[in-house]
Design an enzyme around this catalytic site. Structure first.
Site, PDB file in Angstrom:
ATOM      1  N   THR A   1       6.102   3.072  12.945  1.00  0.00           N
ATOM      2  CA  THR A   1       4.577   2.995  13.189  1.00  0.00           C
ATOM      3  C   THR A   1       4.517   3.786  14.578  1.00  0.00           C
ATOM      4  OG1 THR A   1       2.676   2.280  13.454  1.00  0.00           O
ATOM      5  CG2 THR A   1       4.649   0.731  13.776  1.00  0.00           C
ATOM      6  N   ASP A   2       3.424   4.359  14.780  1.00  0.00           N
ATOM      7  CA  ASP A   2       3.146   5.047  16.193  1.00  0.00           C
ATOM      8  C   ASP A   2       2.952   3.783  17.169  1.00  0.00           C
ATOM      9  OD1 ASP A   2       0.588   4.485  14.964  1.00  0.00           O
ATOM     10  OD2 ASP A   2      -0.240   6.200  15.368  1.00  0.00           O
ATOM     11  N   GLU A   3       2.595   2.947  16.598  1.00  0.00           N
ATOM     12  CA  GLU A   3       2.130   1.884  17.454  1.00  0.00           C
ATOM     13  C   GLU A   3       3.023   1.363  18.467  1.00  0.00           C
ATOM     14  OE1 GLU A   3      -0.200  -1.240  15.934  1.00  0.00           O
ATOM     15  OE2 GLU A   3      -1.301  -0.016  14.593  1.00  0.00           O
TER      16      GLU A   3
ATOM     17  N   ALA B   1       9.196  -2.581   3.718  1.00  0.00           N
ATOM     18  CA  ALA B   1       8.739  -4.154   3.754  1.00  0.00           C
ATOM     19  C   ALA B   1       8.285  -4.561   5.304  1.00  0.00           C
ATOM     20  CB  ALA B   1       9.896  -5.031   3.407  1.00  0.00           C
ATOM     21  N   ALA B   2       7.007  -5.251   5.237  1.00  0.00           N
ATOM     22  CA  ALA B   2       6.901  -5.519   6.612  1.00  0.00           C
ATOM     23  C   ALA B   2       5.713  -6.444   6.440  1.00  0.00           C
ATOM     24  CB  ALA B   2       6.548  -4.343   7.435  1.00  0.00           C
TER      25      ALA B   2
ATOM     26  N   ASP C   1      10.494  -6.568  -3.176  1.00  0.00           N
ATOM     27  CA  ASP C   1       9.435  -7.270  -2.555  1.00  0.00           C
ATOM     28  C   ASP C   1       9.135  -8.626  -2.870  1.00  0.00           C
ATOM     29  OD1 ASP C   1       6.588  -5.321  -1.799  1.00  0.00           O
ATOM     30  OD2 ASP C   1       6.303  -7.598  -2.085  1.00  0.00           O
TER      31      ASP C   1
ATOM     32  N   PHE D   1       0.858  -1.227   0.173  1.00  0.00           N
ATOM     33  CA  PHE D   1      -0.067  -0.179   0.052  1.00  0.00           C
ATOM     34  C   PHE D   1       0.868   1.202   0.084  1.00  0.00           C
ATOM     35  CE2 PHE D   1      -2.326   2.671   3.361  1.00  0.00           C
ATOM     36  CZ  PHE D   1      -2.639   3.489   2.475  1.00  0.00           C
TER      37      PHE D   1
ATOM     38  N   LYS E   1       8.004  -4.227  15.414  1.00  0.00           N
ATOM     39  CA  LYS E   1       8.140  -2.852  14.896  1.00  0.00           C
ATOM     40  C   LYS E   1       9.256  -2.150  15.572  1.00  0.00           C
ATOM     41  CE  LYS E   1       7.124  -1.200  11.229  1.00  0.00           C
ATOM     42  NZ  LYS E   1       7.949  -1.373   9.934  1.00  0.00           N
TER      43      LYS E   1
ATOM     44  N   TYR F   1       2.668  -7.429  16.354  1.00  0.00           N
ATOM     45  CA  TYR F   1       3.149  -6.476  15.196  1.00  0.00           C
ATOM     46  C   TYR F   1       4.178  -5.256  15.829  1.00  0.00           C
ATOM     47  CZ  TYR F   1       2.915  -2.588  11.978  1.00  0.00           C
ATOM     48  OH  TYR F   1       2.949  -1.262  11.398  1.00  0.00           O
TER      49      TYR F   1
HETATM   50  P1  NAD Z   1       1.492  -3.773   3.269  1.00  0.00           P
HETATM   51  O1  NAD Z   1       1.170  -4.771   3.976  1.00  0.00           O
HETATM   52  O2  NAD Z   1       0.187  -3.097   2.404  1.00  0.00           O
HETATM   53  O3  NAD Z   1       2.832  -4.049   2.396  1.00  0.00           O
HETATM   54  C1  NAD Z   1       3.817  -4.724   2.731  1.00  0.00           C
HETATM   55  C2  NAD Z   1       4.751  -4.725   1.635  1.00  0.00           C
HETATM   56  O4  NAD Z   1       5.809  -5.590   2.140  1.00  0.00           O
HETATM   57  C3  NAD Z   1       4.225  -5.959   0.652  1.00  0.00           C
HETATM   58  O5  NAD Z   1       4.291  -5.480  -0.605  1.00  0.00           O
HETATM   59  C4  NAD Z   1       4.737  -7.253   0.747  1.00  0.00           C
HETATM   60  O6  NAD Z   1       4.974  -8.019  -0.234  1.00  0.00           O
HETATM   61  C5  NAD Z   1       6.082  -6.837   1.188  1.00  0.00           C
HETATM   62  N1  NAD Z   1       6.898  -7.898   2.104  1.00  0.00           N
HETATM   63  C6  NAD Z   1       6.359  -8.686   3.118  1.00  0.00           C
HETATM   64  N2  NAD Z   1       7.328  -9.367   3.772  1.00  0.00           N
HETATM   65  C7  NAD Z   1       8.451  -9.066   2.885  1.00  0.00           C
HETATM   66  C8  NAD Z   1       9.623  -9.569   2.871  1.00  0.00           C
HETATM   67  N3  NAD Z   1      10.121 -10.462   3.883  1.00  0.00           N
HETATM   68  N4  NAD Z   1      10.536  -9.170   1.902  1.00  0.00           N
HETATM   69  C9  NAD Z   1      10.173  -8.377   1.148  1.00  0.00           C
HETATM   70  N5  NAD Z   1       9.049  -7.730   1.015  1.00  0.00           N
HETATM   71  C10 NAD Z   1       8.014  -8.178   1.724  1.00  0.00           C
HETATM   72  O7  NAD Z   1       1.875  -2.578   4.308  1.00  0.00           O
HETATM   73  P2  NAD Z   1       1.779  -0.844   4.387  1.00  0.00           P
HETATM   74  O8  NAD Z   1       0.426  -0.574   5.198  1.00  0.00           O
HETATM   75  O9  NAD Z   1       2.238  -0.449   2.895  1.00  0.00           O
HETATM   76  O10 NAD Z   1       3.103  -0.554   5.280  1.00  0.00           O
HETATM   77  C11 NAD Z   1       4.361  -0.326   4.590  1.00  0.00           C
HETATM   78  C12 NAD Z   1       5.129  -0.048   6.059  1.00  0.00           C
HETATM   79  O11 NAD Z   1       4.633   1.169   6.798  1.00  0.00           O
HETATM   80  C13 NAD Z   1       5.144  -0.930   6.902  1.00  0.00           C
HETATM   81  O12 NAD Z   1       6.663  -1.078   7.388  1.00  0.00           O
HETATM   82  C14 NAD Z   1       4.251  -0.436   8.151  1.00  0.00           C
HETATM   83  O13 NAD Z   1       4.764  -0.933   9.472  1.00  0.00           O
HETATM   84  C15 NAD Z   1       4.574   0.815   7.974  1.00  0.00           C
HETATM   85  N6  NAD Z   1       3.387   1.642   8.435  1.00  0.00           N
HETATM   86  C16 NAD Z   1       2.248   1.473   7.971  1.00  0.00           C
HETATM   87  C17 NAD Z   1       1.188   2.150   8.505  1.00  0.00           C
HETATM   88  C18 NAD Z   1      -0.419   2.097   7.844  1.00  0.00           C
HETATM   89  O14 NAD Z   1      -1.287   2.791   8.262  1.00  0.00           O
HETATM   90  N7  NAD Z   1      -0.486   1.215   6.767  1.00  0.00           N
HETATM   91  C19 NAD Z   1       1.308   3.479   9.402  1.00  0.00           C
HETATM   92  C20 NAD Z   1       2.621   3.576   9.753  1.00  0.00           C
HETATM   93  C21 NAD Z   1       3.761   2.663   9.360  1.00  0.00           C
HETATM   94  O1  DAU Z   2      -0.995   3.376  13.596  1.00  0.00           O
HETATM   95  C1  DAU Z   2      -0.424   2.875  12.443  1.00  0.00           C
HETATM   96  C2  DAU Z   2      -0.644   1.376  12.053  1.00  0.00           C
HETATM   97  O2  DAU Z   2      -2.210   1.282  11.599  1.00  0.00           O
HETATM   98  C3  DAU Z   2       0.096   0.518  11.343  1.00  0.00           C
HETATM   99  O3  DAU Z   2       1.316   0.499  12.011  1.00  0.00           O
HETATM  100  C4  DAU Z   2      -0.149  -0.600  10.903  1.00  0.00           C
HETATM  101  O4  DAU Z   2       0.529  -1.170   9.990  1.00  0.00           O
HETATM  102  C5  DAU Z   2      -1.908  -0.383  10.425  1.00  0.00           C
HETATM  103  O5  DAU Z   2      -2.307  -1.773  10.023  1.00  0.00           O
HETATM  104  C6  DAU Z   2      -2.735   0.392  11.271  1.00  0.00           C
HETATM  105  O6  DAU Z   2      -2.940  -0.626  12.368  1.00  0.00           O
HETATM  106  P1  DAU Z   2      -4.326  -0.615  12.940  1.00  0.00           P
HETATM  107  O7  DAU Z   2      -4.599  -1.783  13.732  1.00  0.00           O
HETATM  108  O8  DAU Z   2      -4.901   0.718  13.881  1.00  0.00           O
HETATM  109  O9  DAU Z   2      -5.451  -0.690  11.700  1.00  0.00           O
HETATM  110  P2  DAU Z   2      -6.628  -1.447  11.075  1.00  0.00           P
HETATM  111  O10 DAU Z   2      -7.012  -0.997   9.888  1.00  0.00           O
HETATM  112  O11 DAU Z   2      -6.144  -3.139  11.336  1.00  0.00           O
HETATM  113  O12 DAU Z   2      -7.614  -1.124  12.293  1.00  0.00           O
HETATM  114  C7  DAU Z   2      -7.810   0.328  12.714  1.00  0.00           C
HETATM  115  C8  DAU Z   2      -8.834   0.107  13.746  1.00  0.00           C
HETATM  116  O13 DAU Z   2     -10.168  -0.382  13.449  1.00  0.00           O
HETATM  117  C9  DAU Z   2      -8.447  -0.422  15.048  1.00  0.00           C
HETATM  118  O14 DAU Z   2      -8.932   0.139  16.243  1.00  0.00           O
HETATM  119  C10 DAU Z   2      -9.254  -1.825  14.786  1.00  0.00           C
HETATM  120  C11 DAU Z   2     -10.526  -1.417  14.239  1.00  0.00           C
HETATM  121  N1  DAU Z   2     -11.190  -2.573  13.309  1.00  0.00           N
HETATM  122  C12 DAU Z   2     -10.213  -2.886  12.303  1.00  0.00           C
HETATM  123  C13 DAU Z   2     -11.024  -3.979  11.403  1.00  0.00           C
HETATM  124  C14 DAU Z   2      -9.959  -4.664  10.217  1.00  0.00           C
HETATM  125  C15 DAU Z   2     -12.534  -2.978  13.363  1.00  0.00           C
HETATM  126  O15 DAU Z   2     -13.110  -2.465  14.046  1.00  0.00           O
HETATM  127  N2  DAU Z   2     -12.859  -3.746  12.538  1.00  0.00           N
HETATM  128  C16 DAU Z   2     -12.128  -4.266  11.647  1.00  0.00           C
HETATM  129  O16 DAU Z   2     -12.980  -5.195  10.965  1.00  0.00           O
END
Ligand code: NAD
Ligand code: DAU
Length: 354
Positions: free
Chosen positions: A136-138, A83-84, A34, A12, A165, A161
């Site tokens: 991530t903020d988590e 990547a994660a 990837d 993403f 991280k 998770y």
């Molecule tokens: P995502 O799950 O959409 O994408 C992860 C990508 O990493 C995928 O394309 C997957 O194929 C690849 N991948 C997984 N394992 C791998 C490996 N061993 N080697 C190479 N590639 C691999 O994740 P995202 O939501 O795009 O998040 C990207 C980064 O940002 C992550 O590190 C996540 O912790 C961080 N992040 C995400 C959010 C969020 O809200 N999505 C917020 C803050 C930080």
């Molecule tokens: O804060 C940053 C993080 O945000 C990233 O590091 C993670 O990679 C990303 O997945 C995201 O984590 P969350 O757990 O916050 O996101 P998620 O979309 O899974 O859930 C958002 C909120 O919604 C959380 O409080 C759980 C809730 N939820 C989620 C799903 C999938 C529901 O209530 N129902 C659902 O089906």
């Protein structure tokens, strides 16, 4: 020309980052490593498949030989590690892969970068190199009703998770503190926007609403997340890579905190009006069992990145959510492709006991 090793960019945020950088920099090389897990999707990158500035390599960030070979071939200036394994619910059922990719994978990238950039004879680092970790903020844990996460907030992760991280972040700082490696870490809040896999709240709810499926809201729906449009996160990562002070952490967030139930009701209202579909209403909401160890509230204080680098979020939530819903409505085939096959199995497994 700057050369970047960008990992996980068939996912993403990485996909959005590739498009952001290609648009911004006429001269750049992005080598995208990837593994193509369930979350990686080459279809995301089809708009740049003929662009010589982007090279896709399928492989694992844990693979030392492969990563070493890429450093030898391209002499990277930057590593940006996206990547994660990124989904909290999956980490609760299967923690090991999170330790492997998020922990060991990060250490492998750090070690390969050190081998390529550090001269042990002269004890010096090559000029202009930097390792950036997308965190991530988590990692900070959970907030009560008041206060925000600052860069100085102690790490206190709760889920497998966020623990993986946090562990990766500590290794990144260890490479800085022990070997003097030039590094930055970004810690961003929840992203939303195009290309997000529909296991995450916003695209999952859009897909379910469209298909008149139940909307599984965990617990009381009052957990709070701080939502940021993905392009604003990409801008922040670029600014940190190119201007962040060595060894510093930068929090990224736009003070856009919303309870989950607000997000779900917004999506219902939007799709009801846009699709003119009376089968779409709040009756679809189904409160289900809470996520184990569910963090109550995240909230970022972005003062440091604003003051040091001039970053600010450009897309208010009201605009971002409309752009996001537009994108998913316009990319029905994308959604159909990613939700066919294994997604159905995942969905049944994940939600059957909720
Ligand atoms: P995502 O799950 O959409 O994408 C992860 C990508 O990493 C995928 O394309 C997957 O194929 C690849 N991948 C997984 N394992 C791998 C490996 N061993 N080697 C190479 N590639 C691999 O994740 P995202 O939501 O795009 O998040 C990207 C980064 O940002 C992550 O590190 C996540 O912790 C961080 N992040 C995400 C959010 C969020 O809200 N999505 C917020 C803050 C930080
Ligand atoms: O804060 C940053 C993080 O945000 C990233 O590091 C993670 O990679 C990303 O997945 C995201 O984590 P969350 O757990 O916050 O996101 P998620 O979309 O899974 O859930 C958002 C909120 O919604 C959380 O409080 C759980 C809730 N939820 C989620 C799903 C999938 C529901 O209530 N129902 C659902 O089906």
């Amino acid at each position: 020309m700057k050369k970047y090793l960008v990992t996980g960019c068939a996912g993403f945020i990485g996909t959005n980052f590739v498009y952001y950088m290609l648009k911004k920099y006429p001269e750049i090389l992005l080598v995208n490593l990837d593994k193509l897990t369930y979350a990686g999707n080459l279809e995301n990158l089809k708009d740049c498949e003929d662009d010589p500035r982007h090279v896709f390599v399928q492989g694992d960030i844990c693979d030392k030989e492969l990563v070493t070979g890429l450093f030898e071939k391209y002499d990277f200036d930057y590593v940006i590690n996206f990547a994660a394994e990124s989904h909290v619910d999956r980490s609760i059922t299967n923690p090991e892969t999170f330790v492997e990719t998020n922990g060991m994978g990060t250490v492998n990238l750090l070690q390969c970068a050190k081998n390529a950039w550090y001269d042990s004879e002269t004890k010096t680092w090559a000029e202009g190199k930097k390792y950036c970790q997308v965190s991530t903020d988590e990692v900070y844990g959970s907030l009560g009703a008041d206060g925000y996460f600052m860069e100085t907030t102690p790490l206190c992760p709760h889920s497998p998770y966020s623990s993986s991280k946090a562990s990766a972040d500590m290794f990144v700082m260890a490479y800085h503190d022990t070997y003097g490696m030039p590094v930055n870490i970004t810690r961003c809040s929840n992203n939303y926007g195009p290309y997000q896999f529909p296991e995450k709240l916003i695209p999952l709810m859009i897909n379910n609403v469209k298909n008149h499926k139940k909307l599984p809201v965990y617990g009381d729906g009052m957990n709070v997340r701080d939502w940021l449009y993905v392009e604003d996160h990409c801008k922040a990562i670029d600014m940190v890579a190119n201007g962040g002070r060595d060894g510093e952490v930068y929090n990224v967030g736009g003070h856009n905190e919303r309870p989950n139930i607000f997000i779900v009701k917004t999506i219902i209202a939007q799709l009801h009006d846009r699709l003119k579909d009376d089968g779409i209403d709040e009756g679809l909401i189904q409160y289900v069992a809470d996520r184990l160890g569910h963090d109550r509230r995240y909230g970022i204080d972005p003062t440091k990145i604003k003051e040091e680098l001039g970053w600010y979020p450009e897309t208010p939530f009201e605009k971002g959510i409309v752009l996001t819903i537009d994108w998913y409505l316009e990319h029905e085939e994308w959604m159909n492709n990613v939700t066919s096959g294994n997604y159905q199995k995942y969905y049944e497994e994940m939600y059957k006991n909720k």
